[in-house]
Design an enzyme around this catalytic site. Structure first.
Site, PDB file in Angstrom:
ATOM      1  N   PRO A  45       0.861  -1.281   0.008  1.00  0.00           N
ATOM      2  CG  PRO A  45      -1.016  -1.684   1.535  1.00  0.00           C
ATOM      3  CD  PRO A  45       0.246  -2.089   1.004  1.00  0.00           C
ATOM      4  CB  CYS A  46       1.792   3.179  -2.689  1.00  0.00           C
ATOM      5  SG  CYS A  46       0.394   3.135  -3.588  1.00  0.00           S
ATOM      6  CD  GLN A  47      -3.393   3.487   0.446  1.00  0.00           C
ATOM      7  OE1 GLN A  47      -2.346   3.189   0.904  1.00  0.00           O
ATOM      8  NE2 GLN A  47      -4.241   2.792   0.578  1.00  0.00           N
ATOM      9  CG  ASN A  85       4.584   1.790  -3.770  1.00  0.00           C
ATOM     10  OD1 ASN A  85       3.854   2.619  -3.746  1.00  0.00           O
ATOM     11  ND2 ASN A  85       4.904   0.896  -2.918  1.00  0.00           N
TER      12      ASN A  85
END
Length: 429
Positions: free
Chosen positions: A80-82, A119
């Protein structure tokens, strides 16, 4: 012949799983936190066991056990790259970014020959490049070298009718040769994709080629109440014929799926009000509708980046969807899947919010396959199809709400955003 073995971390619905399978890998295990995603992955990959839990709680030995192997050729995944995203705030201290280091830990424990980490492009921009440098240093300390310069790859360069840029880090163990990044694929064409900033890209299948054979959903009242119907398909393009399973793609080594080609799936209709319909009708292809800010797709161009929208912890909003190039409505989940290079046998959750989220969060399979082919080549393995035939029929895995999906995997239904789960259940109704 034995196929090389791969493990998928942060599996989601399975875009990277499919790309690696198409390249000739056996994906022996998948790890995913969200029970809804796990259910969809289980449906589409019944040969792959799914571990429904956070990678922060998973060990390499646990993965080896469910994968039934001690030797792993490649580990891949997109943490996850938020916190690094170019959309909104980019926070270096975002707790979600710690999962990147659990990816690193599992690579160290599993000791694969290679790893692929995907990503957002934002990780390679500005101050966040320091974060990548830190990740590379930690991989180096574990005996892995990241191929540099690392690359941002655009799905439109690899046969996907969508402008989608993603960062890829390719790494190798010290005792094996390094992989290389895939070279862009091109094919003859005399058109230019739209909008203007896409015109330097090599030609991909167009929006029209991706969608031209799909039935007109407006003809089917059943799609106002459900996501599938037996329907009449049109004449497909070469791209459409491949995704429908009517043509053989020589470089696709995935297991054969047996499914009902007469059924149109992922096509639950959206009821737009009359004002929206008028605005969509008055928006020319390739232009943005000024009120909604939705792009109307150009049939002779490619799609803009399809995004996932917000998770339930941030309100469970669907990301803006493009307007269909011909009809005054937003595209369906199946149309989005075509623009993402998913074959028609691949099913998503019937709820539109889940379906679009699963597509928007995933790597287009054709892009993943291009990367996987380079790993296959450096392994000096000869890709081949297995003899498996996987039969896909309707399943409750595709329709169950979060509470039922969580029960199926023996986990708490609060594993995903407990404070807004009530709101999501309303959306799933």
């Amino acid at each position: 012949m034995v196929r090389p073995i791969a493990i998928d971390l942060f599996a989601g619905a399975g875009g990277m799983s499919l790309g690696f399978e198409q390249a000739g890998f056996d994906v022996r295990a998948a790890v995913e936190l969200d029970p809804i995603h796990c259910a969809v992955h289980e449906y589409n990959f019944p040969q792959t066991p799914v571990l429904c839990k956070s990678v922060a709680e998973v060990t390499g030995d646990e993965i080896r056990q469910i994968a039934q192997t001690q030797n792993v050729d490649v580990v891949f995944g997109g943490p996850p790259c938020q916190g690094f995203s170019l959309m909104g705030k980019r926070l270096l201290d975002d707790p979600r970014n710690t999962l990147v280091f659990h990816f690193l830990r599992l690579v160290s424990e599993l000791q694969p020959k290679y790893f692929v980490m995907e990503n957002v492009k934002g990780m390679a921009v500005g101050k966040h490049k320091g974060g990548i440098d830190a990740i590379i240093e930690k991989f180096d300390a574990c005996g892995y070298t990241v191929v540099t310069p690392y690359c941002v790859l655009n799905a439109a360069h690899y046969g996907v009718p969508q402008y989608r840029e993603r960062l890829f880090l390719l790494g190798h163990r010290g005792d094996v040769p390094p992989p290389v990044y895939p070279q862009p694929q091109t094919r003859p064409a005399n058109r230019t994709p739209t909008p203007k900033h896409l015109r330097s890209l090599p030609p991909s299948p167009t929006v029209a080629e991706a969608l031209q054979d799909l039935p007109e959903i407006e003809q089917y009242e059943e799609l106002l109440r459900g996501d599938s119907v037996e329907a009449e398909f049109g004449e497909p393009s070469e791209y459409g014929a491949i995704l429908r399973g009517l043509a053989i793609e020589p470089e696709d080594y995935s297991d054969r799926r047996q499914y009902d080609r007469r059924r149109l799936t992922g096509s639950w209709r959206t009821r737009h009000n009359a004002t929206s319909v008028d605005r969509f009708n008055n928006t020319k292809p390739g232009q943005v509708e000024p009120v909604s800010r939705f792009l109307r797709l150009d049939p002779n161009g490619i799609c803009n980046t399809l995004r996932a929208g917000t998770p339930s912890s941030r309100g469970a909003f669907t990301s803006p969807r493009p307007i269909h190039p011909t009809f005054p409505r937003c595209i369906t989940v199946r149309e989005a899947a075509r623009l993402h290079s998913y074959p028609d046998w691949f099913r998503f959750h019937a709820t539109k919010w889940h379906g679009f989220r699963q597509i928007g969060n995933s790597v287009p399979p054709r892009l993943a396959r291009a990367v996987a082919k380079e790993i296959m080549e450096v392994l000096e393995a000869t890709p081949h199809k297995s003899d498996r035939v996987l039969r896909l029929t309707d399943s409750p895995l595709l329709t169950q709400p979060m509470t039922d999906a969580a029960r199926h995997y023996g986990v708490s239904h609060h594993v995903i955003a407990p404070r807004l789960l009530k709101g999501r259940r309303k959306k799933e109704a």
